[in-house]
Enzyme design. Structure first.
Site, PDB file in Angstrom:
ATOM      1  N   HIS A 283       0.846  -1.186   0.000  1.00 34.57           N
ATOM      2  CA  HIS A 283       0.000   0.000   0.000  1.00 34.57           C
ATOM      3  C   HIS A 283       0.880   1.233   0.000  1.00 34.57           C
ATOM      4  O   HIS A 283       1.927   1.246   0.637  1.00 34.57           O
ATOM      5  CB  HIS A 283      -0.923   0.027   1.226  1.00 34.57           C
ATOM      6  CG  HIS A 283      -2.061   0.975   1.059  1.00 34.57           C
ATOM      7  ND1 HIS A 283      -1.940   2.316   1.324  1.00 34.57           N
ATOM      8  CD2 HIS A 283      -3.319   0.777   0.608  1.00 34.57           C
ATOM      9  CE1 HIS A 283      -3.095   2.901   1.052  1.00 34.57           C
ATOM     10  NE2 HIS A 283      -3.946   2.001   0.614  1.00 34.57           N
TER      11      HIS A 283
ATOM     12  N   ASP B  56      -7.961  -5.352   0.207  1.00 35.22           N
ATOM     13  CA  ASP B  56      -8.551  -6.183  -0.836  1.00 35.22           C
ATOM     14  C   ASP B  56      -8.046  -7.615  -0.864  1.00 35.22           C
ATOM     15  O   ASP B  56      -8.469  -8.402  -1.704  1.00 35.22           O
ATOM     16  CB  ASP B  56      -8.359  -5.519  -2.203  1.00 35.22           C
ATOM     17  CG  ASP B  56      -9.331  -4.368  -2.350  1.00 35.22           C
ATOM     18  OD1 ASP B  56     -10.446  -4.496  -1.818  1.00 35.22           O
ATOM     19  OD2 ASP B  56      -8.977  -3.353  -2.964  1.00 35.22           O
TER      20      ASP B  56
END
Ligand code: CMC
Length: 391
Positions: free
Chosen positions: A269, A326
């Protein structure tokens, strides 16, 4: 050469001031309007979170009832919008249909929209929030050749959406409350995330004064990419491709090889370099949801093994790559009967709350300016044009 700070990917540039969401990537903290995501996930609902994001405060009971009523009474799609949908090829990707259909709302509601009127801006934000599930479910049903269902306004937000997705006239849909609760929770976790690529896109388009439907259609387009919201679909495809726990180590090796062009989807991320607090919540709920729904999915074993191997691997440790929101969301969507192509659409429904909150905030900001990045020019210096016969 150039006179500007070179910051590809906006690693260190704050493009706006915002009071909506706070992230501390090192500590793994995510707050919506000051409230920790863990508390909202446990105690709130997606619609309440949407109110919070848009208005800055949690609603009183009376405010929530009024908001719920308003959203519920803007859920319908214009009949003529169905004609628009009918123009798509039967196997069009639902994200392609969603993007175009939301953009087309401008054609239905653009006339007379006074962007300087806060009440009209708010109404268009409500319309987007209300219609997104209706359009999303319509795109899905169109893609499988089923007739579109009307929104049932006696149901609440998430149940109404699931009903529009799966109901057939002959048999009333038996909705498992665990499924509705799980989807509501996923929507809360995906509702906003500060200046991510799609929200920044909404703001960039918004900065030109474009209508909110065009802005959100742009947000949907940005979300679609596999480095952003498209990751949830890519994760499930990757897990299915790995197929078995015994192939996990090979997949991790491939992800480490820069020449392979393969990354572990659902890992890493831009902001979280310790852990993604949303992933922690989802990871816990995945086991619970699968158990309560009586679903056993071998892909969950593959995901767990992949996480185990990657988290112990030098490559992933050095680069601070952890599972993101996710990594597990697709396994839950799958357990709820949502087809893989619809995963990013689910994300879009939830993120609409954040997109409209940022769009509203942007239009209330005193220092709003058109977004206009500069560049470092790397092309040819000034030169003389030569007629084609002399080249
Ligand atoms: N698998 C293997 N290597 C990776 C991965 C991965 N998933 N992610 C990053 N790396 C490596 C990358 O190759 C680079 O290595 P090096 O320093 O040796 O060149 C290093 O880690 C840093 O990567 P980056 O691409 O510079 O980092 P970024 O902050 O620009 O990108 C990211 C963040 C999320 C785009 C990236 O981690 C990625 O592509 N992840 C997979 C896609 C994904 O899961 N996206 C969903 C994000 S969360 C949902 C959302 O909010 O949209």
């Amino acid at each position: 050469t150039g006179y500007f700070t070179y910051d590809p990917g906006f690693m260190s540039t704050a493009a706006c001031k915002s009071a909506v969401t706070f992230i501390d990537g090192d500590q793994g903290i995510l707050l919506y309007r000051g409230y920790p995501i863990e508390q909202l996930a446990k105690q709130s609902s997606f619609l309440e979170v949407s109110y919070l994001l848009m208005n800055g405060e949690l609603p009183t009971q009376a405010e929530f009832t009024a908001f719920d009523h308003e959203v519920t009474h803007h859920t319908m799609m214009r009949e003529s919008q169905k004609n628009f949908l009918n123009g798509f090829h039967y196997d069009a990707h639902p994200m392609a249909m969603l993007c175009a259909s939301v953009g087309s709302l401008a054609a239905f509601y653009h006339d007379g929209l006074d962007m300087n009127d806060p009440a009209q801006r708010r109404l268009s934000a409500i319309r987007l929030l209300a219609k997104m599930p209706t359009i999303a479910a319509a795109c899905y049903r169109y893609s499988i050749g089923w007739p579109i269902r009307y929104p049932r306004n006696n149901l609440e937000y998430v149940t109404r959406f699931l009903t529009m997705m799966f109901e057939v006239p002959s048999e009333p849909l038996k909705l498992n409350p665990v499924a509705a609760k799980a989807l509501d929770l996923l929507f809360i976790l995906h509702a906003d995330h500060e200046q991510n690529a799609s929200t920044s896109t909404v703001r960039l388009i918004g900065s030109t004064g474009a209508n909110p439907y065009a802005c959100v259609a742009g947000g949907i387009a940005a979300l679609w990419g596999p480095a952003h919201g498209g990751a949830n679909e890519a994760v499930l495809k990757m897990l299915a491709e790995i197929g078995d726990v015994k192939n996990v180590a090979k997949a991790v090796d491939r992800a480490k090889d820069k020449n392979s062009g393969f990354r572990l989807m659902g890992f890493g991320h831009r902001v979280y370099k310790n852990f993604d607090p949303r992933a922690t919540i989802i990871r816990e709920m995945t086991h619970e949801v699968l158990k309560e729904l009586g679903v056993s999915d071998p892909l969950l074993d593959v995901a767990l093994a992949l996480e185990q191997v990657a988290l112990k691997d030098e490559y992933f440790i050095e680069r601070k790559l952890y599972p993101n929101v996710d990594f597990y969301s697709g396994i839950i969507y799958k357990a709820l009967g949502i087809p893989t192509e619809m995963f990013t659409v689910m994300f879009a429904i939830a993120r609409t709350a954040g997109w409209v909150a940022h769009w509203l905030e942007q239009h209330e900001s005193a220092d709003a300016k058109i977004g206009r990045p500069r560049q470092i020019y790397t092309g040819a210096p000034t030169r003389e044009y030569k007629p084609i016969i002399t080249r």
